[in-house]
Design an enzyme around this catalytic site. Structure first.
Site, PDB file in Angstrom:
ATOM      1  N   GLU A  47      58.276  48.223  13.965  1.00 10.21           N
ATOM      2  CA  GLU A  47      59.284  47.134  13.282  1.00 10.21           C
ATOM      3  C   GLU A  47      60.208  47.519  12.739  1.00 10.21           C
ATOM      4  O   GLU A  47      61.061  48.868  13.251  1.00 10.21           O
ATOM      5  CB  GLU A  47      58.315  46.929  12.025  1.00 10.21           C
ATOM      6  CG  GLU A  47      58.283  45.733  11.145  1.00 10.21           C
ATOM      7  CD  GLU A  47      57.734  44.658  10.334  1.00 10.21           C
ATOM      8  OE1 GLU A  47      56.265  45.530  10.076  1.00 10.21           O
ATOM      9  OE2 GLU A  47      58.393  43.698   9.749  1.00 10.21           O
ATOM     10  N   ASP A  60      59.086  39.953   9.861  1.00 11.33           N
ATOM     11  CA  ASP A  60      58.200  39.285   9.244  1.00 11.33           C
ATOM     12  C   ASP A  60      59.164  37.916   8.426  1.00 11.33           C
ATOM     13  O   ASP A  60      60.510  38.704   8.550  1.00 11.33           O
ATOM     14  CB  ASP A  60      56.964  39.837   8.121  1.00 11.33           C
ATOM     15  CG  ASP A  60      58.027  40.112   6.915  1.00 11.33           C
ATOM     16  OD1 ASP A  60      58.669  40.887   7.247  1.00 11.33           O
ATOM     17  OD2 ASP A  60      57.853  39.620   5.994  1.00 11.33           O
ATOM     18  N   ASP A  74      56.288  51.877  21.600  1.00  6.47           N
ATOM     19  CA  ASP A  74      57.303  50.829  21.605  1.00  6.47           C
ATOM     20  C   ASP A  74      56.104  49.754  21.939  1.00  6.47           C
ATOM     21  O   ASP A  74      55.775  49.009  23.263  1.00  6.47           O
ATOM     22  CB  ASP A  74      58.102  51.043  22.547  1.00  6.47           C
ATOM     23  CG  ASP A  74      59.145  49.884  23.116  1.00  6.47           C
ATOM     24  OD1 ASP A  74      59.435  48.820  22.387  1.00  6.47           O
ATOM     25  OD2 ASP A  74      59.600  49.986  24.038  1.00  6.47           O
ATOM     26  N   HIS A  79      58.329  45.205  17.053  1.00  7.63           N
ATOM     27  CA  HIS A  79      57.222  44.340  16.199  1.00  7.63           C
ATOM     28  C   HIS A  79      58.053  43.267  15.631  1.00  7.63           C
ATOM     29  O   HIS A  79      58.963  43.890  14.160  1.00  7.63           O
ATOM     30  CB  HIS A  79      56.012  45.024  14.876  1.00  7.63           C
ATOM     31  CG  HIS A  79      55.823  44.208  14.338  1.00  7.63           C
ATOM     32  ND1 HIS A  79      54.135  43.660  14.504  1.00  7.63           N
ATOM     33  CD2 HIS A  79      55.576  43.478  12.781  1.00  7.63           C
ATOM     34  CE1 HIS A  79      53.780  43.075  13.730  1.00  7.63           C
ATOM     35  NE2 HIS A  79      54.819  42.275  12.497  1.00  7.63           N
TER      36      HIS A  79
HETATM   37  O1  9MR Z   1      59.323  49.768   4.370  1.00  6.03           O
HETATM   38  C1  9MR Z   1      57.935  49.472   3.635  1.00  6.03           C
HETATM   39  C2  9MR Z   1      57.817  51.041   4.061  1.00  6.03           C
HETATM   40  O2  9MR Z   1      58.612  51.716   3.412  1.00  6.03           O
HETATM   41  C3  9MR Z   1      56.856  50.983   3.324  1.00  6.03           C
HETATM   42  O3  9MR Z   1      55.809  52.131   3.341  1.00  6.03           O
HETATM   43  C4  9MR Z   1      55.725  49.745   3.993  1.00  6.03           C
HETATM   44  C5  9MR Z   1      54.073  49.698   3.537  1.00  6.03           C
HETATM   45  O4  9MR Z   1      54.143  49.137   2.452  1.00  6.03           O
HETATM   46  O5  9MR Z   1      56.273  48.627   4.409  1.00  6.03           O
HETATM   47  C6  9MR Z   1      57.528  48.859   4.586  1.00  6.03           C
HETATM   48  O6  9MR Z   1      58.042  47.216   4.404  1.00  6.03           O
HETATM   49  C7  9MR Z   1      57.571  46.395   5.404  1.00  6.03           C
HETATM   50  C8  9MR Z   1      57.423  45.225   4.177  1.00  6.03           C
HETATM   51  O7  9MR Z   1      56.023  45.660   3.300  1.00  6.03           O
HETATM   52  C9  9MR Z   1      57.709  43.709   4.500  1.00  6.03           C
HETATM   53  N1  9MR Z   1      58.519  43.101   5.080  1.00  6.03           N
HETATM   54  C10 9MR Z   1      57.905  44.446   6.593  1.00  6.03           C
HETATM   55  C11 9MR Z   1      58.594  46.002   5.879  1.00  6.03           C
HETATM   56  C12 9MR Z   1      58.975  46.957   7.552  1.00  6.03           C
HETATM   57  O8  9MR Z   1      57.734  47.065   7.776  1.00  6.03           O
END
Ligand code: 9MR
Length: 629
Positions: A542, A175, A533, A486
């Protein structure tokens, strides 16, 4: 089925029946490092390595197969560390060719070190990426962030027209958000990579726009984010939690994602984190840019002061915001870390009480993450024995060895030679592997015992292919790399291959995105195979800056250590230099205990829930959740 097809099918079935399956690092092995592959159905068989001329150079008898629970299978861990001549080799198991080419080289990790660091350039906000540096991934500038609005959660009551300049920084992940807490641990990890391996990184060329200046490229890249972090500090010293749109953008290129961007929240998590990172930056940039280093040091002190005097300002995600929350970071671990980094550059005793609590907290050693910074503090203290008190250094070391020795123990009778257990396979599991590697490298720096470096190499091998999916989790590297992460840019740029050098989050036994993907890729699978994947899979595929940073740290450190024959010299560092910073408050001036965000309190003879808001205001609820006056 025609006769020909039947014949082909039989032939294929026959070959899969007898050719052994090999799981291996698909990128390369360092000449002087541990070299292992995991082979199925090979116990007692000869594993032969032939050079490019077809000459046998080494034969190893495969040991008995051993299980590795996360893979749900057993394998023979074949050690071919004796193969110490650079070259490309072919594996034969019981006379049959198997696996992928084996590359042995003095610089085997250099490509992935550069690639995983170059990722940060590809993630730059507010700038166009030029072809000269980005090749086919050149793109237009997105998110200038020169007129960022204040969300009400920042405490700003100014009209919507009031804005600030929050440009630069790295996109967090797939994102386009920029989150202080997460970019903080990322920046710290990269700064440590540089600090501990200066000789190697001083000359490493990343081919970025700043490559021609006098500053090491890795520090130029980190500066891109530090400039942004500095912009997130409010006039009173508090630091905004994040800079994002209200909701995630669609799967479009940065320049097409034009919704309004806001500073959101202002809290202790971002402020303590900022204090720690900017203090470390102050030290590291001193030889290159004294003014910038001073700015960082002053900003760090100011952020710490704000966090210290606003102990209840805990970030809560506002109701109208749907971007990543990064809530629930453990505040006290951030506080200890911030105080340790500030003590390191100031030597001011005002920080020591907090640091001394390490003694009590040493049993709480937990792998570092965006939400728990205790180990970051331990790394800093353990590797600065001339600055911190001996008892604190001992506590910090004990924490590192508690974790590192636990990882080493998990390697016993482990058929894949990977220090990961079933519980490690949650969201971002590859960052668990990489962060464990960072702990192990610290244990190595402190003892120079090979076992720690070797266990870290095992984790690199895992991420680069020695896993039951035969997958290289780093885009663009290896025979069978991740293809559909992602990652908005990779999805929208019209180029088949994703942006290179990105570490996928990796297997996630909880498959938190099974609904979105309409595929429960974890069902019936062992944890290390719970992976998809596919770009839908934000919970297993992601990419994120805080995952790439420890990966870069591990491969970069191992490459630097083996290339230079030296690990970090802990006695060679400058002592605290900032003794003249204003506004370091004496401890007695103000102290409010940190109160929990939610707690149960007794009123009269009933229990009620007390919720403390960002601004310290309190609301009360009965145990059914009904708001009380
Ligand atoms: O890395 C984060 C993970 O530890 C959490 O479980 C998850 C859900 O809250 O969010 C991950 O972080 C994401 C962030 O909220 C938004 N940008 C992408 C991040 C990686 O997926």
């Amino acid at each position: 089925m025609t006769f020909k097809n039947f014949f082909l099918a039989t032939a294929c079935a026959t070959s899969t029946l007898f050719a052994a399956t090999v799981f291996q690092n698909q990128v390369g092995f360092l000449t002087g490092g541990l070299k292992q592959i995991a082979v199925l159905d090979a116990a007692g068989k000869d594993v032969v390595f032939k050079d490019s001329a077809g000459t046998e150079v080494l034969s190893v008898k495969a040991p008995e197969a051993q299980p590795w629970e996360p893979a749900g299978k057993s394998a023979s861990l074949v050690d071919f560390s004796e193969l110490n001549t650079p070259g490309t080799y072919t594996i034969f198991v019981n006379g049959e060719e198997a696996g992928h080419p084996v590359v042995v080289s003095d610089n085997a990790y250099e490509g992935v070190t550069k690639g995983s660091l170059k990722f940060f350039y590809f993630q730059r906000a507010s700038t166009a990426l030029e072809e000269e540096y980005a090749g086919i991934y050149a793109r237009a500038a997105g998110h200038p962030d020169t007129a960022v609005r204040y969300h009400a959660s920042t405490g700003h009551t100014t009209s919507v027209d009031s804005t600030f300049n929050g440009s630069k920084g790295w996109y967090d992940a797939g994102d386009y958000g920029k989150y202080v807490v997460n970019s903080g641990i990322t920046t710290y990890t990269l700064l440590q990579l540089y600090q501990q391996n200066k000789a190697y990184f001083d000359t490493l060329n990343l081919n970025i726009p700043e490559s021609k200046n006098e500053i090491p490229d890795i520090l130029d890249e980190i500066r891109w984010n530090l400039d942004w972090m500095l912009s997130m500090q409010d006039a009173d010293g508090g630091v905004f939690h994040k800079l994002t749109t209200k909701q995630f953008a669609g799967m479009v290129m940065p320049e097409k994602a034009t919704a309004a961007r806001f500073a959101i929240g202002k809290g202790i998590e971002a402020s303590w984190n900022f204090a720690a990172v900017l203090a470390l930056a102050a030290d590291i940039y001193t030889p290159f840019d004294k003014d910038f280093a001073n700015t960082c040091a002053k900003a760090a002190v100011k952020a710490r002061w704000w966090a210290y005097t606003h102990p209840t300002a805990i970030y809560e995600q506002p109701k109208d915001v749907g971007t990543g929350s990064y809530t629930d970071a453990i505040g006290w671990t951030l506080k200890l870390w911030g105080n340790a980094e500030l003590f390191r550059i100031t030597g001011d005793k005002v920080f020591t009480d907090s640091i001394h609590t390490l003694k009590i907290n040493r049993k709480k050693a937990t792998l570092q993450s965006w939400s728990n910074s205790l180990m970051l503090e331990a790394f800093t203290i353990a590797t600065n024995p001339e600055i911190f008190e001996a008892a604190d250094v001992d506590s910090a070391k004990a924490m590192i060895f508690t974790l590192a020795d636990n990882y080493i123990a998990s390697l016993e009778n482990n058929g894949f030679g990977v220090a990961m257990t079933n519980n490690d396979f949650y969201w971002g599991s590859n960052s668990i592997a990489a962060n464990k590697g960072m702990v192990l490298i610290h244990a190595y720096i402190l003892t120079k015992e090979d076992k720690y470096l070797q266990a870290a190499i095992g984790l690199v091998d895992y991420m680069l292919g020695r896993n039951p999916l035969d997958k290289s989790y780093l885009t663009g590297y290896g025979v069978n790399p991740v293809m559909s992460p992602h990652h908005r840019i990779s999805q929208a740029d019209g180029i088949e291959a994703p942006v290179p050098g990105m570490l996928s989050g990796g297997p996630n036994a909880s498959a938190n995105d099974a609904g979105t993907c309409r595929q429960d890729y974890a069902k019936g699978k062992p944890p290390a195979e719970a992976y998809y994947d596919n770009s839908c899979s934000f919970a297993s595929n992601e990419v994120a800056i805080n995952w790439n940073a420890p990966f870069a740290y591990v491969v970069g450190s191992i490459q630097a250590i083996l290339a230079t024959g030296k690990a970090y010299d802990m006695s060679s560092k400058s002592k605290a230099t900032y003794t003249d910073l204003e506004s370091i408050p004496a401890k007695k001036t103000i102290f409010k205990p940190v109160s929990a965000r939610n707690r149960l309190v007794v009123k009269g003879n009933s229990l009620r829930l007390e919720m403390t808001g960002m601004d310290g205001t309190k609301k009360y609820y009965d145990l059914r959740g009904k708001k009380l006056r």
